[in-house]
Design a protein around this motif. Structure first.
Motif: not given
Length: 153
Positions: A33-55, A65-71
């Motif tokens: 239904r819904s997706i919250l997808c956010f980057p995982i960053k390291g010192k040299k840039g993006i090292v991964g991506v995480a995704q949350l589905c369906n609150k 608030t979910d976005e802040h927690l995800a960050r």
């Protein structure tokens, strides 16, 4: 998209999002239904991506608030991934070092006949090397207090 841009995506309705792949839902029987997808960053840039589905609770879509927690969560993920990568590099360096030591030991082995040949040779006397070889004298030059170390921490 998030891996490329580094920008978080909050998608309230997955089926209305043009890049959503419906085939995964069809193959698994899951309904996204819904997706919250956010980057995982390291010192040299993006090292991964995480995704949350369906609150699960309350609203159908993810909130600010979910976005802040995800960050905040992504910071810890980035630290963990970076430490894991650093650990893997350390293990790899240790393995290379161990291999180099093994190779060195292998190539340093001397055949017994070579050892015996050296042992049969006559030993040199120190005087054969230098007449003053066995007499060693060291005279410490006088030093004033300004030229010596006074304190070491």
């Amino acid at each position: 998209e998030v891996a490329r841009t580094g920008i978080m995506l909050n998608i309230p309705d997955a089926y209305e999002y043009p890049s959503f792949h419906r085939k995964v839902d069809a193959a698994t029987g899951y309904r996204t239904r819904s997706i919250l997808c956010f980057p995982i960053k390291g010192k040299k840039g993006i090292v991964g991506v995480a995704q949350l589905c369906n609150k699960l609770k309350g609203q159908a879509e993810f909130s600010r608030t979910d976005e802040h927690l995800a960050r905040a969560f992504s910071v810890y993920c980035g630290i963990s991934i970076s430490h894991s990568m650093l650990y893997n590099r350390a293990v790899s360096a240790q393995n290379r070092s161990r291999l180099a030591a093994e190779l060195m030991l292998y190539h340093m082995q001397v055949p017994q006949e070579d050892v015996d040949a050296v042992c049969r040779r006559p030993m040199w006397e120190p005087a054969d090397i230098s007449p003053t070889f066995t007499s060693f004298k060291f005279v410490c030059p006088p030093m004033v207090d300004d030229e010596t170390i006074q304190v070491v921490i």
